[in-house]
Design an enzyme around this catalytic site. Structure first.
Site, PDB file in Angstrom:
ATOM      1  NE  ARG A  55      -3.987  -1.818   0.029  1.00  0.00           N
ATOM      2  CZ  ARG A  55      -4.539  -2.109  -1.204  1.00  0.00           C
ATOM      3  NH1 ARG A  55      -4.199  -1.416  -2.294  1.00  0.00           N
ATOM      4  NH2 ARG A  55      -5.228  -2.746  -1.186  1.00  0.00           N
ATOM      5  CD  GLU A  73      -2.872   0.732  -4.438  1.00  0.00           C
ATOM      6  OE1 GLU A  73      -3.090   0.086  -5.006  1.00  0.00           O
ATOM      7  OE2 GLU A  73      -2.783   0.653  -3.180  1.00  0.00           O
ATOM      8  CB  SER A 111      19.509  13.396  -1.161  1.00  0.00           C
ATOM      9  OG  SER A 111      20.402  12.361  -0.643  1.00  0.00           O
TER      10      SER A 111
END
Length: 83
Positions: free
Chosen positions: A11, A14, A37
């Protein structure tokens, strides 16, 4: 790219995949052309309460901004190992 199988990791992956382009555009608008960075980097995870009293997760990425610079060979003062 193989997606992570463990639900909490998937998740998070995602969300970053879905919002990544928008996050990149906001970074470029606010900081200029460059990247965040992932070496000089901190991550914090906390919680907050939503409008309906539900617990919500807050993830903060804190990375040093690295501006893109054009590298010109004439600016390189290092001697070539072939010279």
């Amino acid at each position: 790219t193989k997606k992570p199988g463990y639900a909490p990791v998937y998740r998070t992956y995602e969300a970053i995949t879905h919002y990544g382009e928008a996050i990149k555009n906001i970074i470029n608008e606010q900081c200029g052309d460059g990247i965040m960075s992932a070496i000089d980097f901190y991550c914090d995870v906390g919680t907050t309460t939503g409008r309906h009293g539900e617990k919500r997760v807050v993830i903060t990425f804190n990375g040093k901004f690295l501006p893109h610079i054009e590298q010109i060979s004439d600016d390189n003062g290092a001697k070539s190992p072939r010279d």
